[in-house]
Each structure stands twice: as structure tokens, then as C-alpha cells.
Scaffold this motif. Structure first.
Motif, PDB file in Angstrom:
ATOM      1  N   SER A 117       0.180  -1.139   0.155  1.00 33.87           N
ATOM      2  CA  SER A 117       0.577  -0.032   0.329  1.00 33.87           C
ATOM      3  C   SER A 117       0.519   1.096  -0.500  1.00 33.87           C
ATOM      4  O   SER A 117       0.648   2.038  -0.852  1.00 33.87           O
ATOM      5  CB  SER A 117      -0.799   0.253   0.886  1.00 33.87           C
ATOM      6  OG  SER A 117      -0.069  -0.319   2.210  1.00 33.87           O
ATOM      7  N   LEU A 118       2.100   1.025   0.302  1.00 28.79           N
ATOM      8  CA  LEU A 118       3.333   2.187  -0.062  1.00 28.79           C
ATOM      9  C   LEU A 118       2.505   3.316   1.606  1.00 28.79           C
ATOM     10  O   LEU A 118       3.119   4.605   1.733  1.00 28.79           O
ATOM     11  CB  LEU A 118       3.241   2.931  -0.822  1.00 28.79           C
ATOM     12  CG  LEU A 118       3.394   1.998  -2.322  1.00 28.79           C
ATOM     13  CD1 LEU A 118       4.081   2.709  -3.087  1.00 28.79           C
ATOM     14  CD2 LEU A 118       5.167   1.542  -1.847  1.00 28.79           C
ATOM     15  N   GLU A 119       2.049   2.607   2.108  1.00 28.74           N
ATOM     16  CA  GLU A 119       1.232   3.981   3.446  1.00 28.74           C
ATOM     17  C   GLU A 119       2.569   4.078   4.433  1.00 28.74           C
ATOM     18  O   GLU A 119       2.613   4.958   4.712  1.00 28.74           O
ATOM     19  CB  GLU A 119       0.225   2.741   4.451  1.00 28.74           C
ATOM     20  CG  GLU A 119       0.470   1.883   4.836  1.00 28.74           C
ATOM     21  CD  GLU A 119      -0.833   1.496   5.697  1.00 28.74           C
ATOM     22  OE1 GLU A 119      -0.968   1.107   6.487  1.00 28.74           O
ATOM     23  OE2 GLU A 119      -2.012   0.822   4.943  1.00 28.74           O
ATOM     24  N   LEU A 120       3.106   2.999   4.370  1.00 32.58           N
ATOM     25  CA  LEU A 120       4.216   3.495   5.434  1.00 32.58           C
ATOM     26  C   LEU A 120       5.781   4.512   4.919  1.00 32.58           C
ATOM     27  O   LEU A 120       6.611   4.348   5.555  1.00 32.58           O
ATOM     28  CB  LEU A 120       5.063   2.715   5.984  1.00 32.58           C
ATOM     29  CG  LEU A 120       4.196   1.532   6.700  1.00 32.58           C
ATOM     30  CD1 LEU A 120       4.615   0.250   7.527  1.00 32.58           C
ATOM     31  CD2 LEU A 120       3.376   1.979   8.076  1.00 32.58           C
ATOM     32  N   VAL A 121       5.500   4.467   3.835  1.00 31.97           N
ATOM     33  CA  VAL A 121       6.821   5.100   2.899  1.00 31.97           C
ATOM     34  C   VAL A 121       7.358   6.939   2.993  1.00 31.97           C
ATOM     35  O   VAL A 121       5.689   7.610   2.767  1.00 31.97           O
ATOM     36  CB  VAL A 121       7.062   4.612   1.543  1.00 31.97           C
ATOM     37  CG1 VAL A 121       8.025   5.493   0.478  1.00 31.97           C
ATOM     38  CG2 VAL A 121       6.670   3.313   0.670  1.00 31.97           C
ATOM     39  N   SER A 122       8.075   7.208   3.014  1.00 36.53           N
ATOM     40  CA  SER A 122       7.907   8.253   3.938  1.00 36.53           C
ATOM     41  C   SER A 122       8.330   9.514   2.686  1.00 36.53           C
ATOM     42  O   SER A 122       8.604   9.214   1.157  1.00 36.53           O
ATOM     43  CB  SER A 122       9.817   9.009   4.374  1.00 36.53           C
ATOM     44  OG  SER A 122      10.452   9.920   4.365  1.00 36.53           O
ATOM     45  N   PRO A 123       7.809  10.764   2.898  1.00 40.38           N
ATOM     46  CA  PRO A 123       8.072  11.352   1.461  1.00 40.38           C
ATOM     47  C   PRO A 123       9.493  11.528   1.197  1.00 40.38           C
ATOM     48  O   PRO A 123       9.260  11.744  -0.111  1.00 40.38           O
ATOM     49  CB  PRO A 123       6.895  12.882   1.793  1.00 40.38           C
ATOM     50  CG  PRO A 123       6.328  12.475   3.014  1.00 40.38           C
ATOM     51  CD  PRO A 123       6.868  11.042   3.815  1.00 40.38           C
ATOM     52  N   GLY A 124      10.058  11.657   1.919  1.00 41.51           N
ATOM     53  CA  GLY A 124      11.971  11.723   1.600  1.00 41.51           C
ATOM     54  C   GLY A 124      12.045  10.843   0.706  1.00 41.51           C
ATOM     55  O   GLY A 124      12.866  10.892  -0.403  1.00 41.51           O
ATOM     56  N   VAL A 125      11.670   9.862   1.293  1.00 43.20           N
ATOM     57  CA  VAL A 125      12.181   8.641   0.245  1.00 43.20           C
ATOM     58  C   VAL A 125      11.405   8.517  -0.952  1.00 43.20           C
ATOM     59  O   VAL A 125      12.285   8.359  -2.622  1.00 43.20           O
ATOM     60  CB  VAL A 125      11.242   7.031   0.576  1.00 43.20           C
ATOM     61  CG1 VAL A 125      12.191   6.010   0.068  1.00 43.20           C
ATOM     62  CG2 VAL A 125      12.278   6.965   1.727  1.00 43.20           C
ATOM     63  N   LYS A 126      10.427   8.677  -1.177  1.00 39.96           N
ATOM     64  CA  LYS A 126       9.311   8.868  -2.656  1.00 39.96           C
ATOM     65  C   LYS A 126      10.464   9.648  -3.496  1.00 39.96           C
ATOM     66  O   LYS A 126      10.625   9.989  -4.203  1.00 39.96           O
ATOM     67  CB  LYS A 126       8.244   9.513  -1.936  1.00 39.96           C
ATOM     68  CG  LYS A 126       7.601   8.199  -1.544  1.00 39.96           C
ATOM     69  CD  LYS A 126       5.613   8.556  -1.817  1.00 39.96           C
ATOM     70  CE  LYS A 126       4.363   6.999  -1.941  1.00 39.96           C
ATOM     71  NZ  LYS A 126       3.231   7.728  -1.563  1.00 39.96           N
TER      72      LYS A 126
END
Length: 253
Positions: A117-126
Motif C-alpha cells: 500500500s506504500l502507507e509506511l513510505v516516507s515522502p522523503g524516500v519517494k
């Protein structure tokens, strides 16, 4: 009239390769989060945070490699490069690196839904990962190949995890190590192709060689920023007593 001196002559092929390898001093294996990981000092939640965030990098790598191929008119290069896509995506019933990373996610106690779901992915990583993919889409394919040479330093970090995690994090299930074991051989094969192309293309002048070093530094910076963002996502940040972190909160020592 330009004067040719020893200082602006191209380095020999051997000297140039040594300069590229020296860039390994800035590899993200030396980032604090990876140092803590190697020392066994991450909590379960912190390790989960790292795995969940790095998943975004895994799923975007095939898109990066497809971009390299779309810009490359050389059939022989494309025939060699396409292995990178199938290594991650899988083929004909053979599981790839993305599936192996999902097994790692399960091995550290995350569900597939949580990770995909990518819900745990940081905006900085993206942001950092997307910047790398956009670089591959927009720059000449030879520059994108050069940027992939962080793989020069990858086998060591994969071996480090295989060797240290069973003792440091005995709660991680054994099937979680499949990804790291796969990359030990795949990364070495990828380096052979990428290094050969880089040494051939950029060795025509000192200026081009310096450009290659800058490109490799860009990729090292991307990986470092990813690690920065993951470390930040694993830390509770308060500004004027207001919590700006999404839950769950993970604290460093």
C-alpha cells in the motif's frame, strides 16, 4: 588555444576505475542507520520501517532500468540490461527481487498489504527515488548506466546483512534473507556490464571522467538521502510540543 597538460589528460582505464571505486567511501553502508543496523541496535519497529521504505526503491528500479533501455539504441546493451528488469520483476514463474523483498517484509513481521500500500513510505524516500528514476528518463543512457555503479559496493552490504542479522535479529525468519543472497551474484554481474560501458564511454577525456564521478556521486547522494529520510521516519520529532510524525512512532536511542 587550449594547452594539453598532464593535469587534463584522461586517466588511464585503471586509474579511472580506481577513482570510481574510491567513491565507495561515501556509500550508504556508512550512514548512521546502517551502522546501527549492523551493530544490532535497531528495534523491531525500526527495522520494519527500513524494510517498508526500501520497498519503494525496489519497485521503482525496474522502471529506472526500462528508462535506460528506452533511451539506448544499442541492441547488445539492451540484451544485457534487460536482465535487471527480470531480476526484479521475475519471469515465467520465477520470482524476482520484488517478491523476495515482500518475503523479507513478512519475515520482519509486516503484512504484504502494509508494504504494498506504500502507507509506511516516507515522502522523503519517494522524492529521492523519483529523482533517480527521472534522471534515468531524461539523461543519456550512458549516464544512467554510470549512475548504477553504486552496485560496485553492494555485495559487501548484502553479505554484511546475511552474516550479522541471524545473530543480531534472531526473530527475523530465515526466508527473509533470499533477497540478499540473490543480489550477491546479480550485483556482480550487473557491475561487469555497467563498469565496462562507463570506462569505454567516459574515458575519452578528463572532463568526461570527472562527469562520471559526479554522476556516481549523485547516485550515492540519492541513497544517502533515502537513508536520512528513513532515519527521520523512525524518530519522533516534536516542534513546539506538536507531534509531526505519522504513527506508529519509532524512537532511536
Amino acid at each position: 588555444m587550449n594547452t594539453v597538460t598532464h593535469d587534463n589528460l584522461p586517466w588511464s582505464r585503471e586509474e579511472f576505475e580506481a577513482k570510481l571505486r574510491e567513491k565507495g567511501q561515501g556509500y550508504h553502508i556508512y550512514h548512521p542507520i546502517h551502522v546501527l543496523m549492523y551493530e544490532g541496535k535497531l528495534t523491531k519497529e525500526q527495522l520494519q520501517c527500513w524494510v517498508a521504505n526500501r520497498y519503494y526503491y525496489q519497485i521503482m528500479i525496474p522502471q529506472k532500468d526500462a528508462a535506460v533501455m528506452s533511451n539506448c539504441p544499442d541492441k547488445e546493451v539492451r540484451k544485457g540490461w534487460i536482465h535487471r528488469i527480470t531480476d526484479h520483476d521475475g519471469y515465467d514463474g520465477v520470482e524476482g527481487g520484488i517478491e523476495a523483498w515482500l518475503k523479507l517484509s513478512e519475515a520482519v513481521g509486516l503484512s504484504r498489504d502494509q508494504v504494498t500500500s506504500l502507507e509506511l513510505v516516507s515522502p522523503g524516500v519517494k522524492f529521492a527515488v523519483d529523482a533517480y528514476v527521472n534522471f534515468a528518463r531524461q539523461r543519456p543512457w550512458q549516464e544512467s548506466v554510470c549512475s548504477s555503479l553504486t552496485e560496485l559496493f553492494a555485495p559487501h552490504i548484502h553479505q554484511q546483512r546475511i552474516s550479522s542479522w541471524p545473530a543480531m535479529y534472531p526473530w527475523v525468519k530465515e526466508e527473509g534473507f533470499v533477497y540478499f543472497k540473490k543480489r550477491l551474484t546479480e550485483a556482480r554481474r550487473d557491475v561487469e556490464q555497467g563498469l565496462g560501458i562507463t570506462l569505454d564511454y567516459f574515458s575519452v577525456s578528463r572532463e568526461m571522467q570527472l562527469r562520471a564521478l559526479d554522476i556516481l556521486q549523485f547516485k550515492l547522494d540519492v541513497l544517502w538521502v533515502i537513508a536520512d529520510a528513513i532515519m527521520l521516519a523512525s524518530t519522533k520529532i516534536q516542534v513546539e510540543d506538536r507531534d509531526y510524525m505519522r504513527q506508529p512512532v519509532i524512537k532511536f536511542r
